[in-house]
Motif scaffolding. Structure first.
Motif, PDB file in Angstrom:
ATOM      1  N   ASN A  12       0.866  -1.175   0.000  1.00 23.99           N
ATOM      2  CA  ASN A  12       0.000   0.000   0.000  1.00 23.99           C
ATOM      3  C   ASN A  12       0.903   1.224   0.000  1.00 23.99           C
ATOM      4  O   ASN A  12       1.766   1.368   0.860  1.00 23.99           O
ATOM      5  CB  ASN A  12      -0.910   0.017   1.243  1.00 23.99           C
ATOM      6  CG  ASN A  12      -1.906  -1.111   1.202  1.00 23.99           C
ATOM      7  OD1 ASN A  12      -2.491  -1.389   0.178  1.00 23.99           O
ATOM      8  ND2 ASN A  12      -2.100  -1.767   2.336  1.00 23.99           N
ATOM      9  N   SER A  14       1.976   5.107   0.353  1.00 20.43           N
ATOM     10  CA  SER A  14       1.579   6.313   1.075  1.00 20.43           C
ATOM     11  C   SER A  14       1.234   7.377   0.040  1.00 20.43           C
ATOM     12  O   SER A  14       1.581   7.265  -1.132  1.00 20.43           O
ATOM     13  CB  SER A  14       2.676   6.777   2.021  1.00 20.43           C
ATOM     14  OG  SER A  14       3.903   6.846   1.363  1.00 20.43           O
ATOM     15  N   VAL A  15       0.529   8.371   0.487  1.00 18.97           N
ATOM     16  CA  VAL A  15       0.035   9.400  -0.422  1.00 18.97           C
ATOM     17  C   VAL A  15       0.632  10.740  -0.006  1.00 18.97           C
ATOM     18  O   VAL A  15       0.752  11.037   1.178  1.00 18.97           O
ATOM     19  CB  VAL A  15      -1.502   9.470  -0.358  1.00 18.97           C
ATOM     20  CG1 VAL A  15      -2.041  10.585  -1.238  1.00 18.97           C
ATOM     21  CG2 VAL A  15      -2.111   8.136  -0.753  1.00 18.97           C
ATOM     22  N   THR A  16       0.993  11.534  -0.967  1.00 22.52           N
ATOM     23  CA  THR A  16       1.374  12.925  -0.697  1.00 22.52           C
ATOM     24  C   THR A  16       0.455  13.793  -1.525  1.00 22.52           C
ATOM     25  O   THR A  16       0.092  13.454  -2.650  1.00 22.52           O
ATOM     26  CB  THR A  16       2.847  13.216  -1.060  1.00 22.52           C
ATOM     27  OG1 THR A  16       3.040  12.950  -2.446  1.00 22.52           O
ATOM     28  CG2 THR A  16       3.787  12.388  -0.226  1.00 22.52           C
ATOM     29  N   THR A  43       0.163  14.958   8.760  1.00 24.54           N
ATOM     30  CA  THR A  43       0.288  13.542   8.435  1.00 24.54           C
ATOM     31  C   THR A  43      -1.010  12.854   8.815  1.00 24.54           C
ATOM     32  O   THR A  43      -1.432  12.882   9.975  1.00 24.54           O
ATOM     33  CB  THR A  43       1.472  12.904   9.185  1.00 24.54           C
ATOM     34  OG1 THR A  43       2.661  13.621   8.859  1.00 24.54           O
ATOM     35  CG2 THR A  43       1.645  11.448   8.786  1.00 24.54           C
ATOM     36  N   GLN A  45      -3.667   9.248   7.971  1.00 25.63           N
ATOM     37  CA  GLN A  45      -3.577   7.834   7.649  1.00 25.63           C
ATOM     38  C   GLN A  45      -4.549   7.509   6.528  1.00 25.63           C
ATOM     39  O   GLN A  45      -5.698   7.921   6.547  1.00 25.63           O
ATOM     40  CB  GLN A  45      -3.915   7.002   8.890  1.00 25.63           C
ATOM     41  CG  GLN A  45      -2.860   5.977   9.154  1.00 25.63           C
ATOM     42  CD  GLN A  45      -3.152   5.168  10.394  1.00 25.63           C
ATOM     43  OE1 GLN A  45      -4.306   4.926  10.723  1.00 25.63           O
ATOM     44  NE2 GLN A  45      -2.099   4.745  11.051  1.00 25.63           N
ATOM     45  N   THR A  46      -4.056   6.741   5.563  1.00 25.79           N
ATOM     46  CA  THR A  46      -4.937   6.307   4.481  1.00 25.79           C
ATOM     47  C   THR A  46      -5.848   5.213   5.003  1.00 25.79           C
ATOM     48  O   THR A  46      -5.676   4.696   6.112  1.00 25.79           O
ATOM     49  CB  THR A  46      -4.127   5.762   3.279  1.00 25.79           C
ATOM     50  OG1 THR A  46      -3.459   4.560   3.689  1.00 25.79           O
ATOM     51  CG2 THR A  46      -3.155   6.779   2.749  1.00 25.79           C
ATOM     52  N   ILE A  47      -6.786   4.785   4.200  1.00 24.78           N
ATOM     53  CA  ILE A  47      -7.709   3.717   4.593  1.00 24.78           C
ATOM     54  C   ILE A  47      -6.970   2.406   4.850  1.00 24.78           C
ATOM     55  O   ILE A  47      -7.403   1.554   5.603  1.00 24.78           O
ATOM     56  CB  ILE A  47      -8.821   3.559   3.525  1.00 24.78           C
ATOM     57  CG1 ILE A  47      -9.982   2.745   4.084  1.00 24.78           C
ATOM     58  CG2 ILE A  47      -8.273   2.934   2.259  1.00 24.78           C
ATOM     59  CD1 ILE A  47     -11.230   2.794   3.236  1.00 24.78           C
ATOM     60  N   ASN A  48      -5.784   2.269   4.235  1.00 31.09           N
ATOM     61  CA  ASN A  48      -4.986   1.047   4.399  1.00 31.09           C
ATOM     62  C   ASN A  48      -3.990   1.157   5.547  1.00 31.09           C
ATOM     63  O   ASN A  48      -3.176   0.254   5.742  1.00 31.09           O
ATOM     64  CB  ASN A  48      -4.244   0.727   3.100  1.00 31.09           C
ATOM     65  CG  ASN A  48      -5.205   0.482   1.951  1.00 31.09           C
ATOM     66  OD1 ASN A  48      -6.217  -0.180   2.141  1.00 31.09           O
ATOM     67  ND2 ASN A  48      -4.906   1.012   0.788  1.00 31.09           N
ATOM     68  N   CYS A  50      -1.554   3.494   5.889  1.00 34.19           N
ATOM     69  CA  CYS A  50      -0.267   4.107   5.535  1.00 34.19           C
ATOM     70  C   CYS A  50      -0.323   5.607   5.800  1.00 34.19           C
ATOM     71  O   CYS A  50      -1.383   6.221   5.781  1.00 34.19           O
ATOM     72  CB  CYS A  50       0.045   3.870   4.056  1.00 34.19           C
ATOM     73  SG  CYS A  50       0.219   2.126   3.629  1.00 34.19           S
ATOM     74  N   ASP A  51       0.856   6.158   6.034  1.00 35.97           N
ATOM     75  CA  ASP A  51       0.924   7.604   6.241  1.00 35.97           C
ATOM     76  C   ASP A  51       0.617   8.340   4.946  1.00 35.97           C
ATOM     77  O   ASP A  51       0.963   7.895   3.852  1.00 35.97           O
ATOM     78  CB  ASP A  51       2.312   8.018   6.735  1.00 35.97           C
ATOM     79  CG  ASP A  51       2.508   7.696   8.206  1.00 35.97           C
ATOM     80  OD1 ASP A  51       1.508   7.423   8.873  1.00 35.97           O
ATOM     81  OD2 ASP A  51       3.659   7.740   8.658  1.00 35.97           O
ATOM     82  N   SER A  52      -0.036   9.453   5.121  1.00 38.87           N
ATOM     83  CA  SER A  52      -0.370  10.312   4.009  1.00 38.87           C
ATOM     84  C   SER A  52       0.066  11.712   4.415  1.00 38.87           C
ATOM     85  O   SER A  52      -0.367  12.218   5.444  1.00 38.87           O
ATOM     86  CB  SER A  52      -1.877  10.244   3.780  1.00 38.87           C
ATOM     87  OG  SER A  52      -2.289  11.201   2.858  1.00 38.87           O
TER      88      SER A  52
END
Length: 167
Positions: A12, A14-16, A43, A45-48, A50-52
Protein backbone atom coordinates in the motif's frame (compact mmCIF):
# COMPACT_ATOMS: atom_id res chain seq x y z
CA UNK A 1 13.96 -31.14 3.16
CA UNK A 2 12.85 -28.46 0.88
CA UNK A 3 10.06 -26.15 2.02
CA UNK A 4 8.06 -24.01 -0.26
CA UNK A 5 6.76 -20.83 1.23
CA UNK A 6 4.50 -18.53 -0.71
CA UNK A 7 4.38 -14.88 0.24
CA UNK A 8 1.22 -13.01 -0.66
CA UNK A 9 2.39 -9.39 -0.44
CA UNK A 10 0.25 -6.28 -0.83
CA UNK A 11 2.08 -2.98 -0.99
CA UNK A 12 0.00 0.00 0.00
CA UNK A 13 1.55 3.24 -1.09
CA UNK A 14 1.58 6.31 1.07
CA UNK A 15 0.03 9.40 -0.42
CA UNK A 16 1.37 12.93 -0.70
CA UNK A 17 -0.86 15.81 -1.61
CA UNK A 18 -0.74 19.59 -1.85
CA UNK A 19 -3.56 22.04 -1.25
CA UNK A 20 -3.32 25.71 -2.19
CA UNK A 21 -5.80 27.95 -0.39
CA UNK A 22 -6.35 31.71 -0.20
CA UNK A 23 -8.59 32.90 2.64
CA UNK A 24 -9.61 36.07 4.43
CA UNK A 25 -8.36 36.53 8.03
CA UNK A 26 -8.20 32.83 9.00
CA UNK A 27 -8.58 29.30 7.68
CA UNK A 28 -9.46 26.09 9.54
CA UNK A 29 -7.63 23.03 8.24
CA UNK A 30 -7.94 19.60 9.86
CA UNK A 31 -9.24 21.16 13.08
CA UNK A 32 -6.55 23.83 13.41
CA UNK A 33 -7.20 27.54 12.81
CA UNK A 34 -4.45 29.35 10.88
CA UNK A 35 -4.23 33.15 10.81
CA UNK A 36 -0.91 33.60 8.98
CA UNK A 37 0.23 32.74 5.49
CA UNK A 38 2.63 29.82 5.20
CA UNK A 39 3.13 26.18 4.33
CA UNK A 40 1.67 23.71 6.82
CA UNK A 41 2.17 19.93 6.84
CA UNK A 42 -0.15 17.31 8.32
CA UNK A 43 0.29 13.54 8.43
CA UNK A 44 -2.89 11.54 8.04
CA UNK A 45 -3.58 7.83 7.65
CA UNK A 46 -4.94 6.31 4.48
CA UNK A 47 -7.71 3.72 4.59
CA UNK A 48 -4.99 1.05 4.40
CA UNK A 49 -3.13 2.44 7.41
CA UNK A 50 -0.27 4.11 5.53
CA UNK A 51 0.92 7.60 6.24
CA UNK A 52 -0.37 10.31 4.01
CA UNK A 53 1.47 13.63 4.00
CA UNK A 54 -0.57 16.67 3.01
CA UNK A 55 0.95 20.12 2.58
CA UNK A 56 -1.22 23.22 2.79
CA UNK A 57 0.08 26.28 0.93
CA UNK A 58 -1.92 29.00 2.64
CA UNK A 59 -2.24 32.69 1.80
CA UNK A 60 -4.12 34.80 4.35
CA UNK A 61 -5.44 38.16 3.20
CA UNK A 62 -6.53 40.40 6.03
CA UNK A 63 -9.72 42.39 6.20
CA UNK A 64 -9.40 46.09 6.75
CA UNK A 65 -11.20 48.34 9.19
CA UNK A 66 -10.94 52.07 8.81
CA UNK A 67 -12.43 55.24 10.21
CA UNK A 68 -12.99 58.52 8.40
CA UNK A 69 -13.84 61.73 10.22
CA UNK A 70 -15.43 64.37 8.00
CA UNK A 71 -16.97 67.78 8.61
CA UNK A 72 -19.16 68.98 5.75
CA UNK A 73 -21.45 71.89 5.00
CA UNK A 74 -25.10 71.00 4.34
CA UNK A 75 -24.54 67.46 3.02
CA UNK A 76 -21.85 64.92 2.18
CA UNK A 77 -21.69 62.22 -0.50
CA UNK A 78 -19.95 59.03 0.66
CA UNK A 79 -19.76 55.80 -1.35
CA UNK A 80 -22.67 56.87 -3.54
CA UNK A 81 -25.03 57.96 -0.75
CA UNK A 82 -25.87 61.52 0.30
CA UNK A 83 -25.93 62.26 4.03
CA UNK A 84 -27.54 65.42 5.44
CA UNK A 85 -27.39 64.60 9.16
CA UNK A 86 -24.47 64.21 11.53
CA UNK A 87 -23.79 60.66 12.72
CA UNK A 88 -21.72 57.51 12.38
CA UNK A 89 -22.28 55.56 9.17
CA UNK A 90 -20.84 52.11 8.37
CA UNK A 91 -20.20 50.58 4.97
CA UNK A 92 -18.73 47.20 4.01
CA UNK A 93 -16.51 47.20 0.95
CA UNK A 94 -14.18 44.61 -0.57
CA UNK A 95 -10.41 44.87 -0.59
CA UNK A 96 -8.47 44.17 -3.77
CA UNK A 97 -8.00 40.62 -2.46
CA UNK A 98 -11.75 40.07 -2.01
CA UNK A 99 -11.87 40.38 1.78
CA UNK A 100 -14.44 42.48 3.60
CA UNK A 101 -13.40 45.94 4.59
CA UNK A 102 -15.52 47.77 7.17
CA UNK A 103 -15.29 51.55 7.01
CA UNK A 104 -16.95 53.85 9.54
CA UNK A 105 -17.69 57.47 8.65
CA UNK A 106 -17.88 59.86 11.59
CA UNK A 107 -19.77 62.74 9.97
CA UNK A 108 -20.54 66.21 11.27
CA UNK A 109 -22.89 68.17 8.99
CA UNK A 110 -22.82 71.91 9.57
CA UNK A 111 -25.77 74.10 8.59
CA UNK A 112 -25.40 75.75 5.22
CA UNK A 113 -28.72 77.55 4.82
CA UNK A 114 -29.03 80.91 3.12
CA UNK A 115 -29.34 84.00 5.29
CA UNK A 116 -32.29 86.11 4.19
CA UNK A 117 -32.91 89.62 5.51
CA UNK A 118 -36.39 90.99 4.81
CA UNK A 119 -36.58 94.73 5.43
CA UNK A 120 -39.26 97.39 4.96
CA UNK A 121 -38.51 101.12 4.76
CA UNK A 122 -40.64 104.16 4.08
CA UNK A 123 -40.22 106.20 0.89
CA UNK A 124 -37.14 108.41 1.11
CA UNK A 125 -35.52 106.40 3.91
CA UNK A 126 -32.18 104.63 3.70
CA UNK A 127 -31.47 101.08 4.84
CA UNK A 128 -27.91 100.04 5.76
CA UNK A 129 -27.47 96.30 5.42
CA UNK A 130 -25.25 94.90 8.18
CA UNK A 131 -23.71 92.34 5.81
CA UNK A 132 -22.00 94.85 3.51
CA UNK A 133 -22.63 98.23 5.24
CA UNK A 134 -24.01 99.62 1.99
CA UNK A 135 -26.88 102.14 2.12
CA UNK A 136 -29.92 101.07 0.05
CA UNK A 137 -32.75 103.55 -0.71
CA UNK A 138 -35.06 101.77 -3.11
CA UNK A 139 -36.82 98.50 -3.45
CA UNK A 140 -34.18 95.88 -4.26
CA UNK A 141 -33.03 92.31 -3.90
CA UNK A 142 -29.31 91.79 -3.33
CA UNK A 143 -27.56 88.39 -3.25
CA UNK A 144 -23.97 88.04 -2.11
CA UNK A 145 -21.89 84.91 -1.62
CA UNK A 146 -20.28 84.52 1.79
CA UNK A 147 -19.46 82.14 4.60
CA UNK A 148 -21.48 81.55 7.73
CA UNK A 149 -20.05 81.23 11.25
CA UNK A 150 -19.17 77.57 10.52
CA UNK A 151 -17.21 78.43 7.38
CA UNK A 152 -19.85 77.06 5.03
CA UNK A 153 -20.54 78.80 1.72
CA UNK A 154 -23.98 80.40 1.81
CA UNK A 155 -25.92 83.12 0.03
CA UNK A 156 -26.69 86.31 1.98
CA UNK A 157 -29.88 87.84 0.60
CA UNK A 158 -31.37 91.28 1.24
CA UNK A 159 -35.00 91.61 0.20
CA UNK A 160 -35.78 95.33 0.69
CA UNK A 161 -39.33 96.66 0.18
CA UNK A 162 -40.52 100.26 0.27
CA UNK A 163 -43.86 101.12 1.89
CA UNK A 164 -45.63 103.58 -0.40
CA UNK A 165 -48.35 106.11 0.24
CA UNK A 166 -47.88 106.50 3.99
CA UNK A 167 -46.82 109.83 5.42
Amino acid sequence: CDSIVTLHLTINNSVTADETITACDSYTWHGTVYTASGNYVDTLQTINGCDSIVTLHLTINNSVTADETITACGSYIWNGSTYTASGDYVDTLQTINGCDSVVTLHLTVLPATDSITNALICEGETYIWAFDSVAYTGETRVEKQGKNAHGCDIMYILDLKVAKGQT
